[in-house]
Structures are given as C-alpha cells and as structure tokens.
Design a protein around this motif. Structure first.
Motif, PDB file in Angstrom:
ATOM      1  N   ASP A   1       2.045  14.576  -1.211  1.00  0.00           N
ATOM      2  CA  ASP A   1       1.325  15.519  -2.569  1.00  0.00           C
ATOM      3  C   ASP A   1      -0.096  15.913  -1.889  1.00  0.00           C
ATOM      4  OD1 ASP A   1      -0.604  12.915  -2.678  1.00  0.00           O
ATOM      5  OD2 ASP A   1       0.480  11.971  -4.449  1.00  0.00           O
TER       6      ASP A   1
ATOM      7  N   ASN B   1       6.576   8.648  -0.133  1.00  0.00           N
ATOM      8  CA  ASN B   1       5.873   8.444  -1.062  1.00  0.00           C
ATOM      9  C   ASN B   1       4.390   9.208  -0.361  1.00  0.00           C
ATOM     10  OD1 ASN B   1       5.573   8.162  -4.028  1.00  0.00           O
ATOM     11  ND2 ASN B   1       4.548   5.895  -3.268  1.00  0.00           N
ATOM     12  N   LYS B   2       4.098   9.514  -1.349  1.00  0.00           N
ATOM     13  CA  LYS B   2       2.566   9.953  -1.443  1.00  0.00           C
ATOM     14  C   LYS B   2       2.863  11.177  -0.758  1.00  0.00           C
ATOM     15  CE  LYS B   2       0.540   5.812  -0.588  1.00  0.00           C
ATOM     16  NZ  LYS B   2      -0.973   4.611  -0.034  1.00  0.00           N
TER      17      LYS B   2
ATOM     18  N   ARG C   1      -0.570  -4.698 -12.863  1.00  0.00           N
ATOM     19  CA  ARG C   1      -0.401  -3.725 -11.645  1.00  0.00           C
ATOM     20  C   ARG C   1       0.092  -2.352 -12.720  1.00  0.00           C
ATOM     21  NH1 ARG C   1       1.377  -4.481  -5.758  1.00  0.00           N
ATOM     22  NH2 ARG C   1       2.870  -5.119  -7.173  1.00  0.00           N
TER      23      ARG C   1
ATOM     24  N   SER D   1       6.025  12.235  -5.047  1.00  0.00           N
ATOM     25  CA  SER D   1       4.703  12.198  -5.762  1.00  0.00           C
ATOM     26  C   SER D   1       4.941  11.124  -6.434  1.00  0.00           C
ATOM     27  CB  SER D   1       3.819  13.402  -5.574  1.00  0.00           C
ATOM     28  OG  SER D   1       2.627  12.369  -6.269  1.00  0.00           O
ATOM     29  N   SER D   2       4.333   9.360  -6.529  1.00  0.00           N
ATOM     30  CA  SER D   2       4.656   9.341  -7.327  1.00  0.00           C
ATOM     31  C   SER D   2       3.263   9.376  -8.865  1.00  0.00           C
ATOM     32  CB  SER D   2       4.016   7.314  -7.261  1.00  0.00           C
ATOM     33  OG  SER D   2       5.782   6.887  -6.393  1.00  0.00           O
ATOM     34  N   MET D   3       2.728  10.014  -8.380  1.00  0.00           N
ATOM     35  CA  MET D   3       1.414  10.288  -8.965  1.00  0.00           C
ATOM     36  C   MET D   3       1.527  11.428  -9.732  1.00  0.00           C
ATOM     37  SD  MET D   3      -1.653   8.105  -6.825  1.00  0.00           S
ATOM     38  CE  MET D   3      -2.885   8.403  -7.815  1.00  0.00           C
TER      39      MET D   3
ATOM     40  N   GLY E   1       0.911  -1.210  -0.321  1.00  0.00           N
ATOM     41  CA  GLY E   1       0.288   0.133   0.027  1.00  0.00           C
ATOM     42  C   GLY E   1       0.851   1.094  -0.088  1.00  0.00           C
ATOM     43  N   VAL E   2       2.425   1.183   0.140  1.00  0.00           N
ATOM     44  CA  VAL E   2       3.091   2.370   0.070  1.00  0.00           C
ATOM     45  C   VAL E   2       3.186   3.312  -1.518  1.00  0.00           C
ATOM     46  CG1 VAL E   2       4.682   1.268  -0.116  1.00  0.00           C
ATOM     47  CG2 VAL E   2       4.993   3.195   1.411  1.00  0.00           C
ATOM     48  N   GLY E   3       3.024   2.468  -2.026  1.00  0.00           N
ATOM     49  CA  GLY E   3       3.212   2.978  -3.590  1.00  0.00           C
ATOM     50  C   GLY E   3       4.005   2.771  -4.947  1.00  0.00           C
ATOM     51  N   LYS E   4       4.482   0.926  -3.717  1.00  0.00           N
ATOM     52  CA  LYS E   4       5.701   0.143  -4.829  1.00  0.00           C
ATOM     53  C   LYS E   4       4.813  -0.041  -6.528  1.00  0.00           C
ATOM     54  CE  LYS E   4       5.837  -3.411  -2.211  1.00  0.00           C
ATOM     55  NZ  LYS E   4       5.281  -2.467  -1.330  1.00  0.00           N
ATOM     56  N   SER E   5       3.841   0.004  -6.952  1.00  0.00           N
ATOM     57  CA  SER E   5       3.239  -0.130  -7.775  1.00  0.00           C
ATOM     58  C   SER E   5       3.173   0.878  -8.782  1.00  0.00           C
ATOM     59  CB  SER E   5       1.993  -1.066  -7.716  1.00  0.00           C
ATOM     60  OG  SER E   5       1.870  -2.158  -7.671  1.00  0.00           O
ATOM     61  N   THR E   6       2.591   2.194  -7.918  1.00  0.00           N
ATOM     62  CA  THR E   6       2.382   3.482  -8.606  1.00  0.00           C
ATOM     63  C   THR E   6       4.016   3.754  -9.019  1.00  0.00           C
ATOM     64  OG1 THR E   6       0.274   3.600  -7.880  1.00  0.00           O
ATOM     65  CG2 THR E   6       1.005   4.580  -8.221  1.00  0.00           C
TER      66      THR E   6
END
Ligand code: GDP
Length: 320
Positions: free
Chosen positions: A189, A186-187, A108, A225-227, A65-70
């Motif tokens: 943002d 991560n995240k 993913r 921010s991966s997004m 859930g930390v955002g590895k895939s993203t």
C-alpha cells in the motif's frame, strides 16, 4: 531440568494442543451456531464447501514486523464476516526449546479476539483444534524449527514477506520457501506498492527453483495490504487459499497429506514417550549426567555417549 530436557522440540510432541486433528473427528462439530443465526455482516456470501463439515488449517509464518498480527486480525474478521468460525493459535518459537508453547496473550488481535465467532490463542489443552472452529490459523515467527513443526500440522503453509526483495530474499532460508504453498507480500500500500511489486516478481522467480510439494498445486505469490480492507488483498488471499483447499480436497491429496502428517506425529509421539521413559530411569539419568560432563570436556564423542545411554536404557528395560 529433566522435564525441560524431555520436552525439547526435536523429540517431543510440542504443544500437544496443536497436533493434527483427524479431519473426520472434527466434522460433527464444525457447524457453527451462527449457521442458524445467519452470518455476521450478513449479505456476505458464505463459503459453504469449507464451512459445512470440513476443517481447514492454515499456517502463517514470517519475520517479526512483517504484519502477521495485522493480517490475521483483518483476515480473521473477513472470515467471520463470511460465516466462518476462526481459531487462532500461535507457536512461540522463543520457547521452542521447551516445546514451542502456545502464546497466551490476546492483546494483539483486539477486534478478532473479542468476536464471538473467533477464538484467539486458547490456553493449551488437548484437542482445541477440534472444538468446532472450521478455520484454524496457526501463527509462527520464522525462527528455528517452529515452521517445520507448523508445516507438519497444517493443510496449507503461508509465508508473509515484507515489500522488499533483494537482501531479504537472499537471507531467506530456502527451506521455508520449500514449505510454502502461498507467499503473501504484505504492506502493498501507499509508498510501498512499488517495492511490493518488485518483491512479488523476485519471489515468483525464486519459487521457480523450488521443488513443488505436490503436483496438484504450484506455490503463488500475491500482494496484500492488511490495512486496506478485503479489496486490498485479504479477499484475494482467501480466494487463493480456498482454491488450494478445493483442489487438494477434491483430488484426495489433502487426505493423503493429513495421513502423512499423522504418521509423522505418531513417530514424534514415539520419540517423546521413549524420551519420557528414558528420563524417568534413574540409572540412565545418573549415567547421562556423567556422560554430559565428559562430552562437554570433549573426553567422549557425542555419538558414543548417545550409544551408551541407549544401551543402558535398553538393558534396564529388558531386566525390568
Ligand atoms: P508481526 O510482528 O508480524 O505480527 O507484525 P505486526 O502485525 O505487529 O505489524 C508490524 C507493523 O507493520 C505495525 O506497525 C503494523 O501497523 C504495520 N503493518 C502491518 N500490516 C501492514 C500493511 O498491510 N500495510 C502497512 N503499511 N503497514 C502494515
């Protein structure tokens, strides 16, 4: 059952396809076809130093859930836009007991897995790391021994953490901090920026108490921010990784590290082959089954049982 036992993580070469590859052996194959075609997303500057004849293996770990895939999707797309060929492997810790296998799903990282410059989650086969991808991302979920295993394969180990310090940090095993060359919060943002900043400060001070792996590099903490596109930290992440690579490479430290890793994997292979032989020995297997039962009932100490098994095996070897 025997085959499951013998592939246990502790004594096998889990996922043979992710064992370290001699950098030398990859050199001839690392110039991607696109080097002639021009980079995708042209106009982007290319990282010649890594692309031409070198390979860089980066381990990525972090809780679910930390955002590895993203992150990998965004980061991978950024890298291919710079002309790199990227492969992504994942070590599945849930099957760590049977050897930490490679995940097979491609669902993913949808965009990256469709990209012709990227190779996401290949099915296991020997030597995939050498197949002409200059940057290899090896993902693992922060569970069990999978991190150590990945750290023994890669040039750089990166830990992704969520934008909160405190409790998460308390719960974080010291071991994983010790493995990390880079921590990415991560995240970072929107409403999460403040807690990401807080986490960055917390992790930075926590790292002060962690012994550096090499005198050439001090672990850093950055926010991403991966997004949010390259400007939101993915670009910084790559710049930091490239800086690490350049320092380690030019100092000779990377070659030393890879040599050390090859040594580790040599011994893992020795253990694995010995275990294979041991399990193939019917006399030993019979004895082991009996001893297992006794160990379960606490009638024999585990150490003593292990000793007997090894003795039996050696006797069998010397008489054959
Ligand atoms: P993984 O389990 O570590 O692979 O995590 P995922 O990549 O599946 O991401 C988990 C959740 O976090 C998803 O809902 C993502 O959309 C979200 N997420 C990932 N990266 C970011 C980010 O940089 N910012 C924000 N706000 N959400 C993110």
């Amino acid at each position: 059952l025997a085959s499951q036992q013998k592939t246990s993580l502790a004594n096998s070469t889990p996922s043979l396809d992710v064992k370290p590859v001699d950098s030398e052996s990859t050199e001839a194959t690392t110039t991607p076809p696109s080097a002639q075609q021009g980079a995708i997303g042209s106009g982007e500057q290319k990282d010649e130093s890594i692309r031409l004849g070198k390979s860089f293996r980066i381990g990525l770990s972090g809780p679910p859930g930390v955002g590895k895939s993203t992150f990998i999707e965004a980061f991978g797309m950024y890298l291919v836009s710079k002309g790199h060929r990227v492969s992504v492997l994942a070590v599945d810790p849930s099957s760590a007991r049977t050897g930490g296998s490679i995940l097979g799903d491609k669902t993913r990282m949808t965009e990256l897995s469709r990209h012709d410059m990227a190779y996401v989650r290949p099915s296991p086969s020997r030597g995939t790391l050498a197949a002409g991808y200059d940057i290899c991302l090896v993902e693992t979920v922060g569970v069990g021994q999978s991190e150590t295993m990945v750290a023994d394969i890669v040039d750089m180990f990166v830990l992704l953490v969520p934008p909160a310090g405190g409790d998460e940090l308390q719960g974080m095993k010291k071991g994983i901090m010790e493995l990390s060359d880079l921590v990415i919060v991560n995240k970072s943002d929107g409403a999460l920026v403040d807690s990401a900043r807080y986490a960055q400060i917390e992790y930075t001070s926590a790292l002060k108490f962690v012994k550096a792996i090499t005198s050439y590099w001090k672990a850093r903490v950055i926010r991403v921010s991966s997004m949010g596109g390259p400007e939101a930290g993915v670009g910084l992440a790559w710049d930091t990784m490239k800086e690490y690579f350049d320092i380690m490479e030019s100092s000779g430290e990377l070659q030393k590290k890879r040599g050390h890793q090859r040594k580790i994997w040599m011994w893992r292979q020795v253990s694995s082959e010995l275990m294979d032989l041991l399990h193939e020995d019917t006399q030993v297997r019979k004895m082991a089954t009996e001893l297992e039962a006794k160990v379960l009932k606490n009638e024999v100490m585990s150490g003593a049982a292990a000793h007997q098994i090894v003795e039996k095996f050696m006797k069998g070897m010397s008489s054959s």
